[in-house]
Design a protein around this motif. Structure first.
Motif, PDB file in Angstrom:
ATOM      1  N   MET A 283       0.795   3.260   6.249  1.00 35.63           N
ATOM      2  CA  MET A 283       0.849   3.393   4.785  1.00 35.63           C
ATOM      3  C   MET A 283      -0.077   2.379   4.132  1.00 35.63           C
ATOM      4  O   MET A 283      -0.782   2.671   3.169  1.00 35.63           O
ATOM      5  N   LEU A 284      -0.061   1.170   4.675  1.00 41.98           N
ATOM      6  CA  LEU A 284      -0.899   0.107   4.130  1.00 41.98           C
ATOM      7  C   LEU A 284      -2.377   0.472   4.276  1.00 41.98           C
ATOM      8  O   LEU A 284      -3.167   0.334   3.350  1.00 41.98           O
ATOM      9  N   ALA A 285      -2.728   0.994   5.453  1.00 46.31           N
ATOM     10  CA  ALA A 285      -4.128   1.346   5.703  1.00 46.31           C
ATOM     11  C   ALA A 285      -4.583   2.417   4.719  1.00 46.31           C
ATOM     12  O   ALA A 285      -5.674   2.359   4.168  1.00 46.31           O
ATOM     13  N   ARG A 286      -3.729   3.418   4.492  1.00 47.89           N
ATOM     14  CA  ARG A 286      -4.077   4.477   3.562  1.00 47.89           C
ATOM     15  C   ARG A 286      -4.193   3.953   2.144  1.00 47.89           C
ATOM     16  O   ARG A 286      -5.094   4.288   1.397  1.00 47.89           O
ATOM     17  N   GLY A 287      -3.238   3.089   1.795  1.00 47.66           N
ATOM     18  CA  GLY A 287      -3.196   2.579   0.435  1.00 47.66           C
ATOM     19  C   GLY A 287      -4.416   1.755   0.086  1.00 47.66           C
ATOM     20  O   GLY A 287      -4.849   1.709  -1.053  1.00 47.66           O
ATOM     21  N   ARG A 288      -4.999   1.129   1.111  1.00 47.59           N
ATOM     22  CA  ARG A 288      -6.166   0.286   0.888  1.00 47.59           C
ATOM     23  C   ARG A 288      -7.284   1.051   0.190  1.00 47.59           C
ATOM     24  O   ARG A 288      -8.033   0.515  -0.599  1.00 47.59           O
ATOM     25  N   GLU A 289      -7.391   2.378   0.491  1.00 51.00           N
ATOM     26  CA  GLU A 289      -8.471   3.155  -0.119  1.00 51.00           C
ATOM     27  C   GLU A 289      -8.246   3.366  -1.610  1.00 51.00           C
ATOM     28  O   GLU A 289      -9.138   3.789  -2.318  1.00 51.00           O
ATOM     29  N   TYR A 290      -7.027   3.094  -2.057  1.00 55.44           N
ATOM     30  CA  TYR A 290      -6.735   3.341  -3.463  1.00 55.44           C
ATOM     31  C   TYR A 290      -6.511   2.039  -4.213  1.00 55.44           C
ATOM     32  O   TYR A 290      -6.006   2.049  -5.334  1.00 55.44           O
ATOM     33  N   LEU A 291      -6.891   0.928  -3.590  1.00 60.35           N
ATOM     34  CA  LEU A 291      -6.609  -0.372  -4.195  1.00 60.35           C
ATOM     35  C   LEU A 291      -7.127  -0.466  -5.618  1.00 60.35           C
ATOM     36  O   LEU A 291      -6.476  -1.017  -6.484  1.00 60.35           O
ATOM     37  N   ALA A 292      -8.312   0.104  -5.851  1.00 64.26           N
ATOM     38  CA  ALA A 292      -8.915  -0.050  -7.168  1.00 64.26           C
ATOM     39  C   ALA A 292      -8.205   0.798  -8.207  1.00 64.26           C
ATOM     40  O   ALA A 292      -8.084   0.403  -9.360  1.00 64.26           O
TER      41      ALA A 292
END
Lengths: 349, 514
Positions: free
Chosen positions: A304-313
């Motif tokens: 989940m964390l890895a996926r979420g990283r792409e949406y950090l901005a």
């Protein structure tokens, strides 16, 4: 005076010492919450962890209103959805948020527990994302709950593997010494020469990805730690008077090992197990993050964390909550491990 | 002291401007090239790099016209069975070899040769049977029957003309060291990281303004966007829909949307269970809500496919799309013997970072399939390994269902249909990777190749696409739009509908112009 008697007398003392340590209490609290959530994931989670809702992609955590349409007190929520262009749309109508509602049926503990009761839910055709939704419109809270179960099982099974292999190897190696000790300790040294996570990555790469293999890999990575630890304790214990005495009375090796040596080597094992839980959960999340662990759509925290990283901005909440979950659980086990070490330290109190 | 600080501050502030004027244009692609040997490069990231080094005889312009590039002029015989090419004179390959008719003959014969086993051999094989060198710069192509798409096929990057000397000298190593006639020369390739090209100072045409091009391989979209935002790259491909607004709001970045001739699909491996059953293939098609995917996963940057090729390509007509109908999907699955007790379990292969939102699309599909009781597992592989896995021969092919995209980069339906659906093109020979075969379709596609009347060809392609639609070899998903982030200091950078990025005409604006 036998050593066992003295350890029985000190038992209340270490317990008192543990319970007086605020850090230990914090550790207990984090772990307790974690275990509770994992044990009752489907009840606490309002929705299924894999159900997508493409009209609610990465909706941020939703607001709760405390006044209803006519100003009556209570908990109310509005519908939040996303337009194709990415804007958020907040509905006009208020829907009541209720506790202990009936919803999607679930079964847990391998079918032992079946129900459709959920801790909370919305009375109406609206989904309530307490912690927001991810890029597929899946409820992050629900995913975290089910993910807790995954993390807990990885931790327990990995530690169990480490114990089941590492402790006997350490016992035999320390007690008998000789060729077995020499061989076993060289293998342990080879394994220890790799950083644990690297060893786990190599193992997963060999075994193949997937949760089962992650458990095995992280478990194997824990074996040398236990083997070394137990061997050290045994080396010092086997020379102690109470062991000598028992040996002089003609006790067989098995009795010596399991009645006299192992019980006295338990406290470092317990401390290590608590720390090892944290390590196992972190490793599993790390492997998930690298795409070597759980496969989508499994609600594994690292993934989940890895996926979420792409949406950090655009949607920082997607990565934030899994990150916090990992942090608090690892912190909980570490705090407990530290506190246990202090409490069980024979040189103190 | 204070002046010193001010000077330092000025220096720091000036630094980004100085960097912006660097002589290297940095382009962040999603994947690393798989090879730089033109006839072997089957994906756009490879072709994009190759096209700066190696030129083709004809080019397909961004506005859809076919025009001569390495040929000066050409003529067809009256029966249209002979094509005479008059090559440009005075051109040399980067290694000094002369560009002439022998070189062209060498390259085209190499493309169709069995030894090379290029997946693009079908472009000419069997259709152009003889290459006759008339004089040093004149070449005749003989065809047993008229071959309508011949010029379109000669625009394809796989027909690029490369130095025969270099190919003979380097052998297999040539694929890491291409030599062509193009505006840029190959410099170095750090596998998995970047390819760097350097300006060809002796270029025969208009010399490029920018000295060096660097193509980075950055699979993760968020990282690509961060690179272009911080100025570490000038161009980033495939802006994720959720980032479009944010990037557009930044004054130094422009988000450019270009239509693409690329169609995205899942193909079914029909050579084995469960997808040898047409009911299962239909069920999957009905279970997937393509409109929702285009709207919410692609953020509207796409179009639901209504044919195996996209509009704007010669031969396109609408043949329809399988409507989203989960109930029908469930019924079809039940007929095929899959129920709640005995659910259909499949593995879906998906690239990650190659196509717009590719892994998200696959996850959405996985979730929609779950709704009709299909348990799908997703398998991702690194792009090179992925292409290799999909290209295994039938006995060794492990794929059940996999996502690929096909850009009909010649602008002619033959390229989009013959190569993907004709039974002679089954893997590992060509791009029919699902082992689909229908003799009737084969005949129609063959007729369409030799028909000279455009209307007749159009009609034949309509029939062909109807047959394909009915046989359901694919999940017809969508055609993409290319969303590219370009920093504003770059001008003249072209994003071609064929998904190639063309930097030959690009230049850096001076700060005064900005």
């Amino acid at each position: 005076m036998s050593e066992r008697n003295s350890s029985q007398q000190t038992a209340p003392r270490w317990r008192r010492r543990l319970l007086r340590n605020p850090l230990a209490i914090a550790g207990f609290a984090f772990i307790g919450l974690f275990v509770l959530v994992a044990a009752f994931a489907p009840f606490i989670a309002p929705y299924s962890p894999v159900e997508q809702n493409l009209r609610g992609t990465y909706v941020p955590p939703m607001r709760i209103e405390f006044r209803g349409p006519e100003g009556q007190p209570g908990l109310w929520v509005r519908e939040v959805s996303r337009t194709p262009l990415g804007q958020l749309e907040v509905g006009e109508e208020l829907y009541p948020l209720r506790f202990f509602v009936r919803g999607e049926p679930w079964s847990w503990w391998g079918g032992l527990l079946k129900s459709d009761l959920h801790l909370f839910g919305v009375d109406g055709p609206v989904k309530f994302y307490l912690l927001g939704a991810d890029e597929q419109g899946r409820d992050i809270l629900s995913r975290l709950c089910y993910g807790a179960w995954i993390s807990l099982s990885i931790g327990l099974i990995a530690v169990a593997i480490g114990l089941a292999v590492g402790v006997p190897v350490g016992l035999l190696s320390g007690y008998y010494g000789g060729t077995f000790d020499l061989l076993a300790q060289r293998v342990v040294e080879v394994m220890l020469s790799f950083p644990g996570i690297l060893l786990a990555i190599v193992l997963v790469a060999t075994l193949g990805t997937g949760l089962t293999n992650v458990m095995i890999a992280v478990g194997i990575a824990a074996i040398p730690v236990y083997a070394r630890l137990v061997r050290g304790s045994v080396l010092s214990l086997r020379e102690r008077e109470f062991v000598e005495a028992s040996r002089a009375l003609g006790s067989p090796d098995g009795r010596l090992l399991f009645r006299h040596i192992l019980p006295n080597a338990l406290s470092p094992i317990i401390v290590q197990s608590s720390l090892q839980m944290a390590v196992a959960i972190l490793f599993a999340a790390g492997l998930g993050f690298l795409g070597l662990g759980a496969r989508p759509p499994e609600p594994e925290w690292g993934l989940m964390l890895a996926r979420g990283r792409e949406y950090l901005a655009t949607a920082p909440h997607v990565a934030t909550f899994p990150g916090l979950a990992i942090m608090f659980v690892a912190l909980g086990f570490n705090l407990l491990g530290d506190a246990l070490r202090d409490a069980l330290d024979p040189r103190r109190g | 002291m204070r002046t010193k600080l001010l000077a330092l501050l000025a220096l720091v502030l000036a630094l980004p401007i100085a960097l912006g004027q660097g002589r290297t244009l940095i382009i962040a692609q999603g994947t690393d090239p798989t090879t730089l040997d033109a006839p072997l490069a089957t994906d756009s990231p490879s072709a994009t790099v190759v096209n700066h080094v190696v030129e083709t005889l004809f080019e397909y312009t961004p506005d859809g016209k076919i025009q001569p590039l390495l040929v000066e002029r050409y003529s067809f015989s009256s029966d249209r069975k002979t094509l005479t090419l008059y090559l440009r004179k005075g051109i040399k390959f980067h290694d000094g070899t002369d560009f002439n008719a022998e070189a062209v003959k060498f390259n085209l014969e190499r493309l169709i040769s069995q030894e090379l086993a290029s997946a693009f051999a079908f472009l000419l094989r069997g259709r152009v049977t003889a290459f006759e060198v008339v004089d040093s710069h004149t070449l005749r192509l003989r065809m047993p029957e008229p071959f309508a798409p011949v010029l379109a096929h000669l625009t394809h990057s796989s027909t690029g003309i490369q130095s025969p000397t270099a190919i003979r000298r380097l052998g297999v190593g040539y694929r890491d060291n291409p030599v062509g006639t193009g505006p840029y020369k190959f410099d170095r390739w750090q596998k998995g990281q970047f390819v760097e090209l350097v300006r060809n100072e002796d270029y025969w045409g208009r010399k490029p303004a920018i000295e060096r091009l660097r193509f980075l391989a950055v699979p993760e979209a968020a990282t690509r966007m961060a690179l272009v935002e911080t100025g570490q790259a000038h161009v980033a491909v495939r802006v994720p829909p959720q980032d479009v607004q944010r990037l557009n709001a930044r004054p130094e970045i422009e988000v450019v949307t270009t239509p693409s001739v690329r169609t995205i699909f899942f193909y079914f491996n029909q050579s084995k269970k469960p997808f040898d059953d047409i009911r299962v293939r239909k069920a999957i098609n009905h279970a997937i809500n393509k409109e929702e995917i285009v709207k919410f996963v692609l953020g509207g940057f796409g179009r639901v496919s209504d044919a195996p090729i996209s509009p704007g390509i010669f031969g396109y007509t609408k043949v329809g799309s399988y409507e989203y109908n989960p109930n029908l999907a469930r019924q079809l699955l039940a007929q095929a013997g899959y129920t709640a007790q005995n659910p259909l379990r499949i593995t879906i292969h998906s690239p990650n970072g190659r196509y717009l939102q590719d892994i998200r699309v696959t996850e959405a599909v996985q979730s929609q399939l779950r709704a009709v009781g299909v348990q799908a597992q997703i398998q991702t592989l690194e792009w090179g390994a992925y292409l290799a896995a999909t290209n295994q021969p039938r006995e060794r092919n492990e794929i059940q269902m996999a996502m690929l995209g096909w850009g009909t980069v010649t602008g002619d339906a033959d390229y989009g249909l013959y190569g993907l659906f004709h039974s002679s093109q089954q893997a590992p020979n060509g791009f029919n990777r699902g082992f689909y075969a229908n003799p009737r379709l084969d005949r129609v596609l063959e007729q369409a190749r030799v028909a000279t009347n455009p209307q007749a060809r159009q009609q034949l392609y309509r029939t062909a696409m109807q047959i394909i639609y009915n046989d359901v070899p694919w999940v017809f998903l969508h055609s993409e739009q290319q969303v590219t982030a370009i920093r504003r200091e770059v001008q003249g950078f072209v994003v071609h509908p064929t998904e190639r990025l063309i930097a030959s005409g690009a230049s850096f604006r001076t700060s005064a112009e900005r």
